[in-house]
Design a protein around this motif. Structure first.
Motif, PDB file in Angstrom:
ATOM      1  N   LYS A   1     -50.230 -19.791 -82.493  1.00 46.98           N
ATOM      2  CA  LYS A   1     -49.995 -19.788 -83.937  1.00 46.98           C
ATOM      3  C   LYS A   1     -49.057 -18.646 -84.332  1.00 46.98           C
ATOM      4  CE  LYS A   1     -52.299 -19.249 -88.411  1.00 46.98           C
ATOM      5  NZ  LYS A   1     -51.189 -18.482 -88.929  1.00 46.98           N
ATOM      6  N   ASN A   2     -49.285 -17.455 -83.776  1.00 48.26           N
ATOM      7  CA  ASN A   2     -48.434 -16.314 -84.125  1.00 48.26           C
ATOM      8  C   ASN A   2     -46.993 -16.532 -83.708  1.00 48.26           C
ATOM      9  OD1 ASN A   2     -50.631 -15.028 -85.233  1.00 48.26           O
ATOM     10  ND2 ASN A   2     -50.969 -13.680 -83.483  1.00 48.26           N
TER      11      ASN A   2
ATOM     12  N   ASP B   1     -45.508 -19.123 -86.111  1.00 47.62           N
ATOM     13  CA  ASP B   1     -45.252 -18.524 -87.421  1.00 47.62           C
ATOM     14  C   ASP B   1     -44.081 -17.545 -87.381  1.00 47.62           C
ATOM     15  OD1 ASP B   1     -47.422 -19.983 -88.338  1.00 47.62           O
ATOM     16  OD2 ASP B   1     -48.758 -18.246 -88.523  1.00 47.62           O
TER      17      ASP B   1
END
Length: 146
Positions: free
Chosen positions: A39-40, A43
């Motif tokens: 996810k990081n 993003d």
């Protein structure tokens, strides 16, 4: 940003498949952190952060296995070409190396070649058949040159 996707993936898989091999708090944390790494990266890439390819695997993979990082980066949402740039031009730029990172006159370059199209299947980069380092062929037809 230097992602440690491969390390995170290896520890996450170990926590899922063999939690007894880890300290209980490490296994618990890995099950939470593993998906957060994906996810990081997704993003950060979406926000325009320049991503550099990382190779520090803390003994969780053998030398040369870091190419598996490409597939993890693509799975996180980076196009294959952007993942390749993360390992070449972006890494050189973020390290402040003006004479490496791209193929152009006046720069140093080591070259690799694969049989397939890494833009269609980035995992092709895990099967390097040709390596030229410092102007000398050190691997051809998948075999080291002596």
């Amino acid at each position: 940003l230097v992602p440690t996707m491969l390390v995170g993936e290896r520890v996450y898989q170990r926590a899922k498949e063999h939690p007894e091999q880890l300290n209980p708090s490490t296994a618990e944390k890995a099950l939470v952190i593993g998906p957060l790494l994906q996810k990081n990266l997704r993003d950060a890439y979406a926000a325009g952060v320049k991503i550099a390819f990382g190779t520090d695997t803390f003994g969780l993979s053998d030398h040369g296995e870091n190419a598996q990082e490409f597939a993890l980066m693509v799975r996180a949402g980076m196009p294959a070409m952007e993942a390749i740039k993360a390992a070449t031009a972006n890494a050189a730029d973020l390290l402040g190396s003006a004479d490496v990172g791209t193929l152009q006159a006046g720069r140093y370059a080591d070259l690799i070649a694969v049989n397939g199209d890494p833009l269609a299947d980035v995992r092709q980069l895990e099967k390097v058949g040709f390596v030229m380092k410092g102007g000398a062929v050190v691997k051809a037809d998948g075999k080291p040159m002596i």
